[in-house]
Write an enzyme that holds these catalytic residues in place. Sequence first.
Site, PDB file in Angstrom:
ATOM      1  N   ILE A  14     106.131  -1.409  57.965  1.00 58.18           N
ATOM      2  CA  ILE A  14     105.704  -0.121  57.345  1.00 58.18           C
ATOM      3  C   ILE A  14     106.089   1.023  58.569  1.00 58.18           C
ATOM      4  O   ILE A  14     106.327   2.131  58.045  1.00 58.18           O
ATOM      5  CB  ILE A  14     104.340  -0.264  57.263  1.00 58.18           C
ATOM      6  CG1 ILE A  14     103.688   0.968  56.325  1.00 58.18           C
ATOM      7  CG2 ILE A  14     103.452  -0.612  58.471  1.00 58.18           C
ATOM      8  CD1 ILE A  14     104.240   1.174  55.180  1.00 58.18           C
ATOM      9  N   LYS A  90      95.819   1.901  56.976  1.00 56.85           N
ATOM     10  CA  LYS A  90      95.030   1.139  56.099  1.00 56.85           C
ATOM     11  C   LYS A  90      95.375   0.006  55.889  1.00 56.85           C
ATOM     12  O   LYS A  90      96.327  -0.629  56.064  1.00 56.85           O
ATOM     13  CB  LYS A  90      94.993   1.963  54.579  1.00 56.85           C
ATOM     14  CG  LYS A  90      96.326   1.607  53.962  1.00 56.85           C
ATOM     15  CD  LYS A  90      96.588   0.471  53.221  1.00 56.85           C
ATOM     16  CE  LYS A  90      97.928   0.085  52.637  1.00 56.85           C
ATOM     17  NZ  LYS A  90      98.069  -1.098  52.321  1.00 56.85           N
ATOM     18  N   ASP A 168      95.461  -5.741  49.894  1.00 60.70           N
ATOM     19  CA  ASP A 168      96.224  -4.795  50.859  1.00 60.70           C
ATOM     20  C   ASP A 168      96.871  -3.937  49.770  1.00 60.70           C
ATOM     21  O   ASP A 168      96.666  -2.726  50.387  1.00 60.70           O
ATOM     22  CB  ASP A 168      97.296  -5.653  51.458  1.00 60.70           C
ATOM     23  CG  ASP A 168      97.797  -4.936  52.677  1.00 60.70           C
ATOM     24  OD1 ASP A 168      97.364  -4.647  53.903  1.00 60.70           O
ATOM     25  OD2 ASP A 168      99.098  -4.726  52.398  1.00 60.70           O
TER      26      ASP A 168
END
Length: 308
Positions: A14, A90, A168
């Site tokens: 990510i 997050k 997730d």
Amino acid sequence: MHPIRLGLVGYGKIAQDQHVPAIRANPQFELVAVATLGPHCPGVDNFSSLADLLAHGPQVDAIAFCTPPQGRFALVQQALDAGKHVLVEKPPCSTLGEAMSLIDEVKQAGVSGLFAWHSRFAPGVANAKAWLKGRTLTQVRVEWKEQVRKWHPGQAWIWQAGGLGVFDPGINALSIVTDLLPGSLFVTSAALSVPDNCQSPIAANLSIRSQAQVEVLAEFDFDHSDNELWRIELHSEEGMMRLDSGGAQVSIDGVPQGVSEEGEYPAMYRHFAQLIADKQSDLDLQPLRIVADSFFVGSKETVAAFHE
């Protein structure tokens, strides 16, 4: 005005795919250092730990965290103790208690903080907010389905306790819904499918209601085909808006609509820069609270073991 000198903790998929390109495209930031145990980020100083970066690296004003949620709390505390602004991917932590504590600690440190619900910055979310004004919302339907082997290859932490499993990606949908519906949302029922060899669910069906008694029905699947389905339908007495591709595409009663060309992460970092300039924070916990409530009230069914 000098750019915000930014350090990055964690350099996995990510960070490589989203964070670094967004940071480097924004003149308000300068990426100066990365703390990583994996591959090194080219073009900047790399360190084996956040402690090493803070002690021996270049001066940083802010730190973005892209590590798994397990163990992240202590890392963010290190940054806050050093007086740094923080952006936290997050979900912000592996427990509500840790995340609630970070809200207090950000305030005590006198810095800016952002819990990075990146899906809230999808281009179509602004369209949806504008469309909902003056309309009577009756129901929200969510289908959020993807293939974990494609999006999280080799990431065993996601199946461990605190890794959230299907939540997730599912929390991305919840972050959009909680941004669009005013007030608190309450989980009325949840059905969680947990693989025999995992601690976290691979699928979930949720029933949620808003304070205004709007029903939200959500289906999450982490073992879907390679053709992702990231869809939210907003049903009102005056028509229906649909967000597809995670909010990148919008249609009203089947008619495609134009959206901003700015991506989620560039918009999120622009927001972070503005928070720092305004000496404000954006630390909403409702998406994580809904996930916690789903585990709390949910029925659990053991399903076939998951193998990558």
